[in-house]
Design an enzyme around this catalytic site. Structure first.
Site, PDB file in Angstrom:
ATOM      1  N   HIS A 182      -2.534   2.440  -6.137  1.00  0.00           N
ATOM      2  CA  HIS A 182      -2.934   1.121  -5.628  1.00  0.00           C
ATOM      3  C   HIS A 182      -2.995   0.095  -6.763  1.00  0.00           C
ATOM      4  O   HIS A 182      -2.960  -1.112  -6.509  1.00  0.00           O
ATOM      5  CB  HIS A 182      -4.296   1.216  -4.936  1.00  0.00           C
ATOM      6  CG  HIS A 182      -4.519   0.167  -3.888  1.00  0.00           C
ATOM      7  ND1 HIS A 182      -3.837   0.149  -2.690  1.00  0.00           N
ATOM      8  CD2 HIS A 182      -5.340  -0.904  -3.864  1.00  0.00           C
ATOM      9  CE1 HIS A 182      -4.241  -0.876  -1.974  1.00  0.00           C
ATOM     10  NE2 HIS A 182      -5.143  -1.542  -2.665  1.00  0.00           N
TER      11      HIS A 182
ATOM     12  N   ARG B 143       0.870  -1.170   0.000  1.00  0.00           N
ATOM     13  CA  ARG B 143       0.000   0.000   0.000  1.00  0.00           C
ATOM     14  C   ARG B 143       0.911   1.226   0.000  1.00  0.00           C
ATOM     15  O   ARG B 143       2.024   1.189   0.535  1.00  0.00           O
ATOM     16  CB  ARG B 143      -0.903   0.008   1.231  1.00  0.00           C
ATOM     17  CG  ARG B 143      -1.793  -1.234   1.357  1.00  0.00           C
ATOM     18  CD  ARG B 143      -2.578  -1.202   2.666  1.00  0.00           C
ATOM     19  NE  ARG B 143      -3.456  -2.362   2.784  1.00  0.00           N
ATOM     20  CZ  ARG B 143      -3.123  -3.509   3.376  1.00  0.00           C
ATOM     21  NH1 ARG B 143      -1.914  -3.640   3.930  1.00  0.00           N
ATOM     22  NH2 ARG B 143      -3.974  -4.522   3.435  1.00  0.00           N
TER      23      ARG B 143
ATOM     24  N   ARG C 254      -0.253  -2.424  -6.649  1.00  0.00           N
ATOM     25  CA  ARG C 254      -0.488  -3.536  -5.723  1.00  0.00           C
ATOM     26  C   ARG C 254      -1.377  -4.592  -6.374  1.00  0.00           C
ATOM     27  O   ARG C 254      -1.138  -5.795  -6.244  1.00  0.00           O
ATOM     28  CB  ARG C 254      -1.105  -2.981  -4.437  1.00  0.00           C
ATOM     29  CG  ARG C 254      -1.430  -4.008  -3.358  1.00  0.00           C
ATOM     30  CD  ARG C 254      -1.825  -3.247  -2.103  1.00  0.00           C
ATOM     31  NE  ARG C 254      -2.645  -4.009  -1.190  1.00  0.00           N
ATOM     32  CZ  ARG C 254      -2.162  -4.767  -0.210  1.00  0.00           C
ATOM     33  NH1 ARG C 254      -0.863  -4.880  -0.052  1.00  0.00           N
ATOM     34  NH2 ARG C 254      -2.985  -5.397   0.609  1.00  0.00           N
TER      35      ARG C 254
ATOM     36  N   TYR D 249      -8.641 -11.782  -7.386  1.00  0.00           N
ATOM     37  CA  TYR D 249      -7.658 -11.770  -8.464  1.00  0.00           C
ATOM     38  C   TYR D 249      -7.699 -13.041  -9.303  1.00  0.00           C
ATOM     39  O   TYR D 249      -7.054 -13.114 -10.349  1.00  0.00           O
ATOM     40  CB  TYR D 249      -6.244 -11.589  -7.896  1.00  0.00           C
ATOM     41  CG  TYR D 249      -6.055 -10.273  -7.192  1.00  0.00           C
ATOM     42  CD1 TYR D 249      -5.985  -9.081  -7.907  1.00  0.00           C
ATOM     43  CD2 TYR D 249      -5.979 -10.201  -5.805  1.00  0.00           C
ATOM     44  CE1 TYR D 249      -5.834  -7.859  -7.263  1.00  0.00           C
ATOM     45  CE2 TYR D 249      -5.816  -8.992  -5.149  1.00  0.00           C
ATOM     46  CZ  TYR D 249      -5.748  -7.830  -5.888  1.00  0.00           C
ATOM     47  OH  TYR D 249      -5.607  -6.629  -5.248  1.00  0.00           O
TER      48      TYR D 249
ATOM     49  N   HIS E  23      -3.711  -9.361   3.609  1.00  0.00           N
ATOM     50  CA  HIS E  23      -5.171  -9.381   3.650  1.00  0.00           C
ATOM     51  C   HIS E  23      -5.652 -10.175   4.870  1.00  0.00           C
ATOM     52  O   HIS E  23      -5.123 -11.247   5.162  1.00  0.00           O
ATOM     53  CB  HIS E  23      -5.742 -10.027   2.386  1.00  0.00           C
ATOM     54  CG  HIS E  23      -5.700  -9.129   1.192  1.00  0.00           C
ATOM     55  ND1 HIS E  23      -5.777  -9.591  -0.100  1.00  0.00           N
ATOM     56  CD2 HIS E  23      -5.599  -7.776   1.086  1.00  0.00           C
ATOM     57  CE1 HIS E  23      -5.720  -8.586  -0.939  1.00  0.00           C
ATOM     58  NE2 HIS E  23      -5.612  -7.470  -0.248  1.00  0.00           N
TER      59      HIS E  23
ATOM     60  N   LYS F   9      -1.903  -2.157   7.454  1.00  0.00           N
ATOM     61  CA  LYS F   9      -3.327  -2.009   7.732  1.00  0.00           C
ATOM     62  C   LYS F   9      -3.760  -3.028   8.785  1.00  0.00           C
ATOM     63  O   LYS F   9      -3.372  -4.193   8.729  1.00  0.00           O
ATOM     64  CB  LYS F   9      -4.125  -2.222   6.443  1.00  0.00           C
ATOM     65  CG  LYS F   9      -5.609  -1.889   6.579  1.00  0.00           C
ATOM     66  CD  LYS F   9      -6.291  -1.982   5.238  1.00  0.00           C
ATOM     67  CE  LYS F   9      -7.775  -1.613   5.355  1.00  0.00           C
ATOM     68  NZ  LYS F   9      -8.451  -1.702   4.041  1.00  0.00           N
TER      69      LYS F   9
END
Length: 284
Positions: free
Chosen positions: A223, A133, A226, A258, A249, A158
């Protein structure tokens, strides 16, 4: 809402919410009070639901923005004011399911080649090849580059979680050249002339400037690098659980989006950066 604001700020801090979340939640309650010109603790659940309808239908705000406002309002009424959810219900708008626009290998090559100097290229290259990020990129320290183990340490990403991600041999070579020229001390990408990390806004400007020079018209900001990292790894046969850990994640379903772009299966784990051919860049 001076007293109420202070109470809400304290509640947010005690519960470990990030500075970004605190600002967004406080703004949501402040905007509600301004809309009605009344203190928010005087409003009913119906008042709040009408306001939410105004955001969705009147102002036509994005679903993600509305969901953030809902989070802030729920926190205020349920935590700060202590109203039980059973008596106060805000309908949570569904967020549109949109697939991210994925940059191809050729587009990433053009983007990195369009960076005007070594530092700008390394900001973009590191974001891409490590799947970071932008906030994680600008807060990298020199000591986060673990060359003996070929890993990059991401501290307090995050969700306030530490993790490790890939350090490509190609990226390591480029970072060594960057270090010889710029000699960063604490922060890998410091603000120009200061001993502080580069501002996120600066990294965003670097990305959009390179994107314009490269003639890339796909939607998406920094982003997108990423997203490209995850998709290109998946194209090369990397399993989704490994990619989930590299990206940090919390839920596998976030990473699984994805899967739709997977085109080929190659059973090796290597950085997607190794597939790019870039012209030399002069440091400035």
């Amino acid at each position: 809402m001076g007293v109420l604001r202070t109470r809400m700020e304290q509640d947010l801090v005690v519960r470990g919410r990030s500075a970004h979340t605190r600002r967004a939640y406080l703004r949501a309650v402040t905007d509600l009070a301004r809309y009605y010109h009344r203190s928010p603790d005087e409003l009913t659940d119906r008042d709040v639901q009408r306001y939410l309808c105004h955001l969705i239908e009147g102002r036509r705000l994005a679903a993600a923005t509305c969901r953030q406002a809902v989070g802030g309002l729920r926190f205020f009424y349920e935590v700060t004011l202590g109203r039980p959810r059973s008596e106060f219900s805000i309908p949570l708008p569904k967020e549109a399911q949109k697939l991210p626009a994925i940059l191809s290998h050729e587009e990433v090559t053009r983007l990195l080649s369009a960076a005007p100097n070594l530092k700008h290229r390394l900001v973009l290259m590191t974001t891409y090849t490590a799947g970071l990020r932008v906030s994680e990129t600008v807060h990298l320290r020199v000591t986060d580059i673990d060359s003996p183990r070929m890993l990059i340490r991401v501290e307090q990403g995050k969700g306030k979680k530490d993790r490790y991600t890939l350090l490509s041999p190609r990226l390591l070579d480029e970072l060594r050249q960057y270090y010889r020229v710029y000699r960063p001390t604490e922060w890998l990408f410091p603000q120009r002339g200061k001993d502080t990390p580069m501002a996120t806004a600066t990294a965003l400007r670097i990305y959009y400037a390179a994107k314009t020079r490269a003639g890339i018209r796909k939607d998406g900001g920094i982003h997108s690098l990423r997203h490209a990292f995850a998709t290109h790894l998946m194209d090369r046969g990397t399993d989704v659980v490994t990619i989930q850990r590299l990206l940090g994640h919390g839920h596998l379903k976030t990473t699984a989006r994805y899967l739709h772009v997977t085109r080929q299966r190659i059973a090796t784990l290597s950085s997607p950066l190794d597939q790019l051919t870039l012209p030399p860049v002069t440091p400035t």
